[in-house]
Scaffold this active site. Structure first.
Site, PDB file in Angstrom:
ATOM      1  N   SER A 133       4.742 -63.763 129.634  1.00 17.28           N
ATOM      2  CA  SER A 133       5.935 -63.789 130.473  1.00 17.28           C
ATOM      3  C   SER A 133       5.721 -63.195 131.856  1.00 17.28           C
ATOM      4  CB  SER A 133       7.090 -63.082 129.765  1.00 17.28           C
ATOM      5  OG  SER A 133       6.701 -61.805 129.320  1.00 17.28           O
ATOM      6  N   LYS A 149      15.618 -70.173 128.200  1.00 20.22           N
ATOM      7  CA  LYS A 149      14.842 -70.266 129.432  1.00 20.22           C
ATOM      8  C   LYS A 149      14.850 -71.710 129.926  1.00 20.22           C
ATOM      9  CE  LYS A 149      12.943 -65.855 128.717  1.00 20.22           C
ATOM     10  NZ  LYS A 149      12.206 -65.007 127.818  1.00 20.22           N
ATOM     11  N   HIS A 173       8.461 -69.062 126.984  1.00 19.42           N
ATOM     12  CA  HIS A 173       8.251 -69.680 128.300  1.00 19.42           C
ATOM     13  C   HIS A 173       7.549 -71.030 128.213  1.00 19.42           C
ATOM     14  CE1 HIS A 173       9.675 -66.243 130.616  1.00 19.42           C
ATOM     15  NE2 HIS A 173       9.127 -65.503 129.679  1.00 19.42           N
TER      16      HIS A 173
END
Ligand SMILES: *Cc1c(COP(=O)(O)O)cnc(C)c1O
Length: 388
Positions: A177, A236, A205
């Site tokens: 991250s 995300k 991610h």
């Protein structure tokens, strides 16, 4: 309560004191930060899906059909039609037998790790794994061994020394991250096979970002079906909220029965679940959004490097601009903000001391003009603060 003032003063003197910025706009290419119009380069909304009309429409429809809240935990009365549909869609998307949805990625990691491991077990974890993995490890009461970032020799060494444990769980972020680099999943998976360990990957991610179909790190490496525990977030790139674990039916059945953060928490509101379902459809049907994201990431990364910034080796829309010193990092971050670009300065304890950086994240919805304007701001601010 005097210790509070002391502790806060210590944070301030170490330049580690944090404050909240108020955002008065959506997670679009441009938004308003503390009253100032800004280009937003710090959002995890990689594909811009918080803005997507189909997804917003699905949320509104779900509110009308199902109401505002879910009214209870999944195992009592909060398991609504949309929750069941979302888990089916995630399993289809990931190509696994089943999936389970948690309220957040943090809760998923804590829930899964504590359900699967206990005192008789060992967890083997990359040193740069996300805080929620670290907290899951601590709560599990398992032995925890940390291997140097992506160091496969170190991982193997630990595997050789931990044969006595009941279960061995190797955990890694798929895309890290804060550094934006990708875990060597093929090597990790091969070592796990050799030493009979279980692999869990955190695709927070990577979901919607990596792989031809955007399904994550396993797909990116052609390892579909080889990674037994795939966790990922809906918060995300998918622009919604929540997280999933995808895997074989027994794993999901087990987690429904044992993961405390799943059991003892109210299910997500149906509109949020509907947004996640719609987002998966958008990811499936619009690969061109992902293509634009990667083009933007390459353009911005190359532009910053050309200006003389040191960019950590990375292969994702997360572009870490390495500064090192905490104070300098925050100075540059603020200077860039004054020029109308919002990026986030990242300091300890989020990253190790002396490795502070500006974390730039690009989105598919940024135009070339947005990125050029941001590059100008970086250039001027870098000169004013003496960083470049
Ligand atoms: C953001 C993140 C999480 C937590 O997910 P939330 O949905 O924000 O709670 C977990 N793991 C990694 C690697 C993350 O980046």
């Amino acid at each position: 309560m005097n210790f509070l003032l002391d502790e806060l003063a210590t944070l301030k003197s170490g330049n580690l004191y944090r404050t909240l910025k108020q955002i008065d706009g959506s997670q679009a290419a441009r938004t308003i930060v503390d009253g100032r119009d800004c280009i937003l380069l710090s959002s995890n909304n990689y594909l811009g899906l918080t803005e997507h009309p189909e997804i917003k429409a699905a949320m509104k429809e779900a509110i009308e059909r199902w109401g505002a809240g879910s009214g209870g935990s999944r195992l009592i009365n909060g398991n609504l039609g949309p929750h069941v549909e979302l888990e089916r869609e995630i399993a289809r998307f990931k190509g696994t037998e089943a999936a389970i949805v948690f309220n957040t990625g943090y809760m998923a990691n804590v829930g899964v790790i504590t359900a699967l491991t206990g005192k008789e077990d060992v967890i083997i974890s990359d040193e740069l794994n996300h805080a929620s993995i670290i907290d899951g490890c601590r709560l599990s009461r398992a032995e925890v061994k940390i291997y140097r970032h992506k160091d496969m020799n170190h991982l193997q060494e630990i595997l050789q020394q931990t044969r006595k444990y009941r279960r061995r769980l190797i955990i890694t972020d798929g895309v890290f991250s804060m550094d934006g680099d990708i875990a060597p999943l093929p090597e990790i998976s091969a070592l796990a096979d050799k030493y009979e360990a279980i692999v869990m990957v955190d695709d927070a991610h990577a979901t919607g970002v990596l792989g031809n179909r955007g399904t994550g790190t396993a797909e990116y490496f052609g390892l579909e079906g080889k990674i037994p525990i795939q966790m990922g977030t809906l918060s995300k790139a998918l622009g919604s909220c929540g997280a999933y674990v995808a895997g074989q039916f027994e794993l999901i059945d087990f987690l429904r029965n044992k993961a405390r953060s799943f059991i003892f928490s109210t299910a997500l509101p149906p509109a949020v679940i509907a947004a996640s379902i719609a987002a998966i459809k958008v990811v499936r049907n619009h690969p061109e959004i992902r293509k634009k994201l990667w083009e933007n990431a390459c353009y911005l990364r190359a532009g910053l490097e050309k200006q003389g910034y040191r960019i950590l080796a990375g292969e994702s829309p997360i572009i870490p601009v390495f500064i090192g010193d905490e104070t300098k990092t925050m100075q540059l971050t603020n200077c860039i903000l004054e020029k109308g670009v919002y990026v986030s300065g990242i300091r300890p304890p989020t990253v190790p001391p002396g490795t502070s950086r500006i974390r730039v994240t690009v989105m598919a919805i940024h135009s070339r003009e947005d990125l050029d304007e941001a590059l100008d701001a970086f250039k001027q601010a870098g000169k004013e603060t003496g960083v470049i």
